[in-house]
Design an enzyme around this catalytic site. Structure first.
Site, PDB file in Angstrom:
ATOM      1  N   THR A 179       9.225   6.756  -2.122  1.00  0.00           N
ATOM      2  CA  THR A 179       8.254   5.730  -2.524  1.00  0.00           C
ATOM      3  C   THR A 179       6.973   5.859  -1.692  1.00  0.00           C
ATOM      4  O   THR A 179       7.033   6.324  -0.559  1.00  0.00           O
ATOM      5  CB  THR A 179       8.897   4.348  -2.273  1.00  0.00           C
ATOM      6  OG1 THR A 179       9.906   4.163  -3.236  1.00  0.00           O
ATOM      7  CG2 THR A 179       7.904   3.211  -2.335  1.00  0.00           C
ATOM      8  N   ARG A 207      17.249  -0.948 -14.029  1.00  0.00           N
ATOM      9  CA  ARG A 207      17.247  -1.293 -12.600  1.00  0.00           C
ATOM     10  C   ARG A 207      15.808  -1.365 -12.036  1.00  0.00           C
ATOM     11  O   ARG A 207      14.986  -0.493 -12.267  1.00  0.00           O
ATOM     12  CB  ARG A 207      18.039  -0.223 -11.834  1.00  0.00           C
ATOM     13  CG  ARG A 207      18.150  -0.467 -10.321  1.00  0.00           C
ATOM     14  CD  ARG A 207      17.131   0.312  -9.527  1.00  0.00           C
ATOM     15  NE  ARG A 207      17.365   0.216  -8.088  1.00  0.00           N
ATOM     16  CZ  ARG A 207      16.496   0.588  -7.157  1.00  0.00           C
ATOM     17  NH1 ARG A 207      15.336   1.089  -7.493  1.00  0.00           N
ATOM     18  NH2 ARG A 207      16.772   0.476  -5.884  1.00  0.00           N
ATOM     19  N   GLY A 230      13.059   2.433   1.057  1.00  0.00           N
ATOM     20  CA  GLY A 230      14.461   2.549   1.438  1.00  0.00           C
ATOM     21  C   GLY A 230      15.356   2.121   0.295  1.00  0.00           C
ATOM     22  O   GLY A 230      14.915   2.065  -0.857  1.00  0.00           O
TER      23      GLY A 230
END
Ligand code: ASP
Length: 315
Positions: A179, A207, A230
Site C-alpha cells: 500500500t 473485501r 499492514g
C-alpha cells in the site's frame, strides 16, 4: 523521536518487504519511485502549498509506479480483478473522503480528493464511485491497465497455497503488502494524509481493508496525521490511525503513540505492518514490525531520506 520545523513530508510504499527477495535493480526502481514522489510532494510544500495537495501529488506518483500495490501494480482479487481503495483527510477541519472497490479509475487518490471537494459524502463504493469519477471527468482506464505480471503470479501462488498465503503469512513470496501513503505538514502548520491500495492478494467478496476507512488506515486531526500499511483487518479492529492520534492529542509523543499502537497493540492481536506518523510540531515516526517498509521522508534541511529495512539507502 525526530523533530523539525518547517514543511515535512513522509511517504510509504508498504510494509511487509522481504529483504532477501529484493534484487538490486528492483531496489533501485523502488528507491527512484519513492524519491520522485517525495520530490513532487515537497516541491508543493516549499512553495507554501497545502499539505493536502502535497500528499495527493506524492500518492499519484506512487500509484503510477508499477512496483507498489496501488493504482498500476495493484494486487489481484480472488476472481482476477483489481479493486482499488483510497482515502484523503485534512487535519485542521477533519474533512475526509474515501473510495473503495473501484476498477477503472487510473488514480484512486484523485477520486477520493474529488469526493472531498465536490460531493456531500465521505465514502463512495464500486460502481457509484466510478459513476462519480466519470461525472467529474477523472481519467478512466481499461481494467487491463492495472495488470502486472508479478501481481498476477502472486495471485497464482496464493490460489495454490490457500487462504493463509493471501495475507502473506505462510508464503513469504506473498508477504508484500505494498500500500502507499503520505503525510505532510505545510508552512501554515496544517497536516494532511492520503493512502491508496489494491488491498490484499486473493481478497474476496468485496473485501475492503483499512486504507479507505477513516480512522483505521487513514486519519488526521489538528495534532497528528497517520497513514498505515499492514494486515488491514487488524488495523480496522484497532482503529489504528485514530488510536495513534488520540494518544498524541492526550499528550503522548508521536514516537510513543505510534510504537504503542503499531508495535504493541496490533501484534498482540496477531496483526503486523507499519505506519507513518507526523505531529503538528514536526515530530515524526515510521514504525514497522515486518522485515521492512518502503519509506522516505524529507524535513527541515530538505535532504531526502529513503529506507527499506533498518538502514537508510544511499541515494
Ligand atoms: N492495509 C492494506 C489492506 O489491508 C494492505 C497494505 O497495507 O498493503 O488492504
Amino acid at each position: 523521536m525526530m523533530t523539525c520545523h518547517g514543511p515535512v513530508l513522509l511517504i510509504h510504499g508498504g510494509a511487509g518487504v522481504i529483504q532477501t527477495d529484493l534484487h538490486q535493480d528492483r531496489r533501485a526502481t523502488i528507491c527512484k519511485a519513492l524519491s520522485r514522489a517525495l520530490r513532487e510532494g515537497y516541491a508543493i510544500l516549499q512553495k507554501d502549498g497545502a499539505a493536502l495537495d502535497a500528499v495527493t501529488a506524492a500518492v499519484v506518483v506512487l500509484e503510477d509506479a508499477p512496483c507498489f500495490n496501488a493504482g498500476k501494480g495493484a494486487v489481484f482479487t480472488h476472481d482476477g480483478h483489481n479493486e482499488l481503495d483510497a482515502a484523503v483527510m485534512r487535519g485542521v477541519d477533519r474533512a475526509a473522503a474515501a473510495i473503495a472497490g473501484v476498477r477503472s479509475v487510473r488514480n484512486p487518490v484523485l477520486l477520493a480528493r474529488a469526493v472531498l471537494e465536490h460531493s456531500p459524502h465521505v465514502m463512495l463504493l464500486g460502481e457509484g464511485a466510478e459513476a462519480f469519477a466519470a461525472h467529474r471527468g477523472l481519467q478512466q482506464v481499461e481494467p487491463t491497465y492495472f495488470h502486472t505480471e508479478a501481481r498476477w503470479q502472486q495471485l497464482q501462488r496464493a490460489l495454490q497455497n490457500g487462504p493463509q498465503s493471501a495475507v502473506g503469512i505462510s508464503d513469504p513470496e506473498c508477504a508484500y503488502f505494498g500500500t502507499v501513503g503520505a503525510v505532510a505538514l505545510d508552512r501554515h502548520g496544517e497536516l494532511a494524509v492520503a493512502t491508496s491500495t489494491g488491498g490484499m492478494t486473493d481478497k474476496r467478496w468485496g473485501r475492503v481493508g483499512d486504507s479507505p476507512i477513516i480512522g483505521a488506515g487513514t486519519y488526521a486531526d489538528a495534532h497528528c496525521a497517520v497513514s498505515a500499511t499492514g494486515w488491514g483487518e487488524y488495523y480496522i479492529r484497532s482503529v489504528a490511525a485514530h488510536a495513534i492520534c488520540v494518544r498524541v492529542a492526550a499528550g503522548q509523543s508521536v514516537e510513543a503513540a505510534a510504537t504503542a499502537v503499531i508495535n504493541q497493540e496490533i501484534p498482540a492481536m496477531g496483526g503486523s505492518g507499519g505506519a507513518i506518523v507526523l505531529g503538528v510540531d514536526g515530530s515524526y515516526a515510521l514504525p514497522f514490525n515486518t522485515e521492512g517498509m518502503y519509506r522516505a521522508w524529507v524535513s527541515g534541511t530538505g535532504a531526502p531520506h529513503v529506507a527499506i529495512g533498518n538502514d537508510e539507502e544511499k541515494l
